[in-house]
Design an enzyme around this catalytic site. Structure first.
Site, PDB file in Angstrom:
ATOM      1  CD  GLU A   1      81.226  80.659   3.979  1.00  0.00           C
ATOM      2  OE1 GLU A   1      81.077  81.795   3.509  1.00  0.00           O
ATOM      3  OE2 GLU A   1      80.510  80.227   4.900  1.00  0.00           O
TER       4      GLU A   1
ATOM      5  CB  THR B   1      70.565  93.050   1.762  1.00  0.00           C
ATOM      6  OG1 THR B   1      71.023  94.223   2.431  1.00  0.00           O
ATOM      7  CG2 THR B   1      70.307  93.334   0.310  1.00  0.00           C
TER       8      THR B   1
END
Length: 183
Positions: free
Chosen positions: A56, A173
């Protein structure tokens, strides 16, 4: 006095694609140069991990005598099956025609298949991209993996540059293709 560590979240990996789109729509060449450099960094976030899956968050090693460019803190070593890198690989492939972006995507796709696929049940986020032996399923599949990540993989491996051409479609998006209407 404390110093800020240089870090990069996986979420930032949407930016190479955005910069490349800016370049083909009139922004300076520096945008494309930066897009390529950032894309390489996003790819290396995957490539430098034992599982070939990105954590991450990565931290850039600023120690002068260090061999490793990146390091990962234990709390950041999970992979949530995010789409941003694959999205940018798609844009850079379409814009530059350079197959290296497709090759990088194939490597990432194979890693997803090897480490996140749950036998008979789909896919799961994993706990530790640094552990080949036991990356640990998180028993969680984010909807964006199916809606975006796999869609961008499909588009990345689609051979026809005319399929959802960037001069005829824009992606929102969430990875949905919307037609561009001329006036």
């Amino acid at each position: 006095m404390t110093t800020k560590e240089a870090e990069m979240d996986h979420l930032v990996c949407f930016l190479p694609g955005t910069l490349a789109l800016g370049y083909i729509n009139g922004m300076p060449e520096e945008h494309m140069d930066l897009a390529k450099e950032m894309m390489r960094t996003c790819y290396e976030m995957y490539n430098k991990m034992p599982t070939k899956l990105s954590p991450e968050i990565v931290f850039f090693n600023q120690a002068k005598k260090s061999k490793d460019d990146l390091f990962v803190k234990p709390a950041d070593s999970h992979n949530l099956l995010r789409p941003e890198t694959v999205e940018s690989l798609f844009y850079l492939l379409r814009i530059t025609g350079d197959k290296i972006y497709q090759d990088w995507g194939w490597q990432i796709f194979q890693a997803f298949m090897k480490y996140t696929k749950v036998e008979g049940a789909g896919f799961s986020s994993i706990n530790n991209v640094r552990s080949i032996g036991n990356p640990g399923f998180r028993d969680k599949l984010e909807s964006f993996f199916l809606a975006e990540t796999l869609k961008y993989f499909y588009l990345l491996f689609e051979d026809s540059i005319d399929y959802l051409s960037l001069d005829k479609y824009v992606f929102n998006t969430e990875g949905h293709a919307l037609p561009i209407y001329s006036q």
